[in-house]
Scaffold this motif. Structure first.
Motif, PDB file in Angstrom:
ATOM      1  N   THR A 310      48.354  33.705  39.519  1.00  0.00           N
ATOM      2  CA  THR A 310      48.081  34.490  40.687  1.00  0.00           C
ATOM      3  C   THR A 310      48.125  35.992  40.332  1.00  0.00           C
ATOM      4  O   THR A 310      48.206  36.239  39.266  1.00  0.00           O
ATOM      5  N   ALA A 311      48.330  36.894  41.547  1.00  0.00           N
ATOM      6  CA  ALA A 311      48.502  38.391  41.029  1.00  0.00           C
ATOM      7  C   ALA A 311      50.038  38.533  40.671  1.00  0.00           C
ATOM      8  O   ALA A 311      50.251  39.459  39.804  1.00  0.00           O
ATOM      9  N   ASN A 312      50.823  37.433  40.653  1.00  0.00           N
ATOM     10  CA  ASN A 312      52.196  37.551  40.024  1.00  0.00           C
ATOM     11  C   ASN A 312      51.892  36.773  38.336  1.00  0.00           C
ATOM     12  O   ASN A 312      52.770  36.303  38.089  1.00  0.00           O
ATOM     13  N   VAL A 313      50.952  36.933  37.845  1.00  0.00           N
ATOM     14  CA  VAL A 313      50.753  36.298  36.330  1.00  0.00           C
ATOM     15  C   VAL A 313      51.741  36.732  35.394  1.00  0.00           C
ATOM     16  O   VAL A 313      52.115  35.935  34.614  1.00  0.00           O
ATOM     17  N   LEU A 314      52.312  38.092  35.480  1.00  0.00           N
ATOM     18  CA  LEU A 314      53.202  38.408  34.455  1.00  0.00           C
ATOM     19  C   LEU A 314      54.406  37.641  34.490  1.00  0.00           C
ATOM     20  O   LEU A 314      54.995  37.137  33.614  1.00  0.00           O
ATOM     21  N   VAL A 345      41.195  38.680  36.107  1.00  0.00           N
ATOM     22  CA  VAL A 345      41.541  40.348  36.442  1.00  0.00           C
ATOM     23  C   VAL A 345      39.903  40.883  36.815  1.00  0.00           C
ATOM     24  O   VAL A 345      39.972  41.739  37.819  1.00  0.00           O
ATOM     25  N   HIS A 349      41.463  39.137  40.763  1.00  0.00           N
ATOM     26  CA  HIS A 349      42.305  40.132  41.105  1.00  0.00           C
ATOM     27  C   HIS A 349      42.370  41.612  40.368  1.00  0.00           C
ATOM     28  O   HIS A 349      42.645  41.952  39.410  1.00  0.00           O
ATOM     29  N   ASP A 351      43.071  44.386  41.265  1.00  0.00           N
ATOM     30  CA  ASP A 351      44.089  45.487  41.274  1.00  0.00           C
ATOM     31  C   ASP A 351      44.833  45.199  39.865  1.00  0.00           C
ATOM     32  O   ASP A 351      45.788  45.861  39.599  1.00  0.00           O
ATOM     33  N   LEU A 352      44.906  44.035  39.041  1.00  0.00           N
ATOM     34  CA  LEU A 352      45.536  43.864  38.005  1.00  0.00           C
ATOM     35  C   LEU A 352      45.045  44.425  36.652  1.00  0.00           C
ATOM     36  O   LEU A 352      45.571  44.106  35.761  1.00  0.00           O
ATOM     37  N   SER A 354      45.041  47.344  35.687  1.00  0.00           N
ATOM     38  CA  SER A 354      45.761  48.402  34.855  1.00  0.00           C
ATOM     39  C   SER A 354      46.902  47.481  33.960  1.00  0.00           C
ATOM     40  O   SER A 354      47.540  47.986  33.117  1.00  0.00           O
ATOM     41  N   ALA A 355      47.153  46.295  34.573  1.00  0.00           N
ATOM     42  CA  ALA A 355      48.221  45.622  33.843  1.00  0.00           C
ATOM     43  C   ALA A 355      47.666  44.558  32.627  1.00  0.00           C
ATOM     44  O   ALA A 355      48.430  43.779  32.192  1.00  0.00           O
ATOM     45  N   ILE A 359      49.604  41.889  30.087  1.00  0.00           N
ATOM     46  CA  ILE A 359      49.144  40.568  30.153  1.00  0.00           C
ATOM     47  C   ILE A 359      49.078  40.083  28.957  1.00  0.00           C
ATOM     48  O   ILE A 359      49.536  39.134  28.413  1.00  0.00           O
TER      49      ILE A 359
END
Length: 414
Positions: A310-314, A345, A349, A351-352, A354-355, A359
Motif C-alpha cells: 500500500t502507500a505504507n510500502v516502506l 508507484v 500511488h 505520490d510515492l 519521490s520514495a 523502496i
C-alpha cells in the motif's frame, strides 16, 4: 493530492489492467450566458490515450452541441455550458470506443493515421498490439476536425514534444491548427502518402535515437515487434490465451486477464490482506499461489507487489521480505518485481514517486534485488509494465539510489 486513476476501458473491472488514465475532472466557471465547463486535467487524460487534448475537447462539443475553446499555452480546455463530470466521463468512454480502441483486439495502443483514398480521406486506427488497421466512423463530426488538424508525428532525429502523446500524436495550436514550425507537423496528403516502407524507416530512426540516449530496451524488457511475434500475439488473442506475452508463464494466462489465476490471486490478497500477523498472511498467500499453480511463475511477483503493498510500502517490505525471498528466485523474477514497483508507484500511488530510492534500497538490503539487475533496469526504459512516460519518471526518480550503487562500486574497486 494525486488524482485518481481508472482503467482506460472502464468496462474492464480489473485492478491489474495495464492501461490506465487519470479520472476526468471538471470545474464550472462563470454564470448566466457566460457559464462554461473547464477540464483541468484534459492534457493528462489525452496523453494517456495518446491523443491530442483538442480531439477529446472537440468531441465533447460535437456530442453536446456546444462551442469549445482551447488555450494550449495555459493548458485550458473549455466546453461552453454547465456539464457535470459524470456526463463528460460517459462521453470520454464513447470517444475511446470510437477513436482509440482497436476494433479487432480492443487494445488502446493505437495511432490515428490519415489515408488518402482518391479524392477522399479516411482515418484509421493503427494498432501496435495486434497489427490490425481499422477504420473510424467517418460520419462523425469530429473526423472533419481531425482531417483539418491531422495528428502530429515526431521528425527523424528530433525528440518528441513533451506535450505530445506517447505514440507521437500531438495537439494543434491555440486555434486547433497544426503548428507550422515543422516540428513534426504533416499535412493530410503527407500522412495519406505515408507507406509501410516510410514507417519502417521512421521506426529504425527512432531506434537509432534511443541508442544514443542509452535507453535501449533488450528483448527481456520489451515486447518483440518482429512479424513472427506479432503473428504469435494475434494467435493468442484469437484463442483467448496469453501465450504471446514475453517472459514465459504463458500457460497460466496474463495477470491482466480478469479470469486468470494471477487476477484471482490479486483479488484474494486484497480481500484477505488485513491481518495483525504478517507471517501467517505470507504463508497463506504462498499456499494460495500453490493452489492456483503459479507459486513459481515470475508474473506472480508483479501481482504480489500491486496487491500486497500500500502507500505504507516502506514499512511493509520488511514484513513480507521472507515471502518475497522465497518467491523471487531468478533474474526474471527480479525484473517482474521491478515491473510491479513501476506499476505500484507510477499508477497506484504516484505520490510515492519521490520514495523510489528508499523502496529500492529496502529491497536491495533485504537481498531480494541484486545490484546488477537494478543497474540494468535503471538504464533501460521499457513500456512492458507501464507506458514509456511513467517508466522514464520512475527511473528518473531512482537516480539517487543508482548513483549510490555506482559510487559504492567505485569505493570497492579502490
Amino acid at each position: 493530492m494525486a488524482s485518481a486513476v481508472v482503467n482506460i476501458r472502464r468496462d474492464v473491472d480489473d485492478k491489474f489492467y495495464r492501461y490506465r488514465m487519470p479520472l476526468l475532472t471538471t470545474k464550472i466557471e462563470g454564470k448566466g450566458n457566460g457559464i462554461k465547463t473547464v477540464v483541468p486535467n484534459m492534457s493528462d487524460v489525452a496523453r494517456a490515450l495518446s491523443r491530442p487534448p483538442t480531439y477529446t475537447t472537440k468531441f465533447f462539443g460535437c456530442e453536446l452541441g456546444a462551442q469549445t475553446s482551447f488555450d494550449e499555452k495555459n493548458d485550458r480546455y473549455i466546453v461552453n455550458g454547465a456539464h457535470d463530470a459524470k456526463r463528460l466521463r460517459e462521453l470520454l468512454d464513447a470517444f475511446i470506443e470510437k477513436f482509440v480502441l482497436c476494433k479487432s483486439c480492443k487494445n488502446p495502443e493505437t495511432e490515428l493515421v490519415i489515408i488518402k483514398m482518391g479524392k477522399s480521406e479516411d482515418i484509421i486506427r493503427d494498432c501496435k498490439a495486434c497489427g490490425e488497421r481499422t477504420g473510424v466512423d467517418m460520419r462523425h463530426k469530429l473526423t472533419t476536425f481531425i482531417l483539418k488538424n491531422p495528428p502530429v508525428k515526431a521528425n527523424k532525429g528530433k525528440k518528441r514534444n513533451a506535450g505530445d502523446a506517447a505514440a507521437g500524436v500531438g495537439g494543434g495550436n491555440n486555434n486547433g491548427n497544426v503548428e507550422p514550425n515543422g516540428e513534426g507537423g504533416h499535412t493530410a496528403d503527407q500522412a495519406g502518402a505515408e507507406s509501410d516502407d516510410e514507417l519502417t524507416r521512421k521506426i529504425k530512426a527512432e531506434a537509432a535515437k534511443l541508442n544514443t540516449e542509452a535507453a535501449i530496451v533488450d528483448d527481456d524488457w520489451a515486447a518483440d515487434t518482429s512479424p513472427e511475434a506479432v503473428k504469435q500475439r494475434m494467435k493468442a488473442l484469437e484463442g483467448g490465451m496469453a501465450a504471446a506475452t514475453i517472459g514465459g508463464d504463458d500457460d497460466a494466462g496474463s495477470e491482466e486477464d480478469a479470469n486468470s489465476p494471477y487476477a484471482q490471486l490479486g483479488q484474494w490478497i486484497e480481500e484477505n490482506r488485513e491481518t495483525d500477523d504478517p507471517k501467517a498472511a505470507a504463508i497463506a498467500i504462498y499456499k494460495k499461489a500453490e493452489e492456483l499453480g503459479i507459486e513459481k511463475k515470475h508474473r506472480t511477483v508483479i501481482v504480489l507487489v500491486q496487491a500486497l503493498f500500500t502507500a505504507n510500502v516502506l514499512a511493509e517490505i520488511s514484513q513480507y521480505a521472507p515471502l518475497l525471498i522465497k518467491m523471487v528466485t531468478s533474474e526474471k523474477h527480479q525484473k517482474s518485481l521491478l515491473g510491479g514497483i513501476e506499476r505500484l508507484v507510477g499508477l497506484d500511488h504516484p505520490d510515492l514517486l519521490s520514495a523510489i530510492p528508499k523502496i529500492l534500497m529496502a529491497f536491495y538490503q533485504a537481498d531480494i534485488l541484486d545490484e546488477e539487475v537494478i543497474t540494468q533496469w535503471g538504464t533501460h526504459v521499457s513500456r512492458k509494465y507501464v507506458d514509456r512516460d511513467i517508466s522514464k519518471k520512475v527511473r528518473k526518480a531512482s537516480e539517487p539510489f543508482l548513483k549510490w550503487l555506482a559510487e559504492a562500486d567505485d569505493d570497492d574497486d579502490e
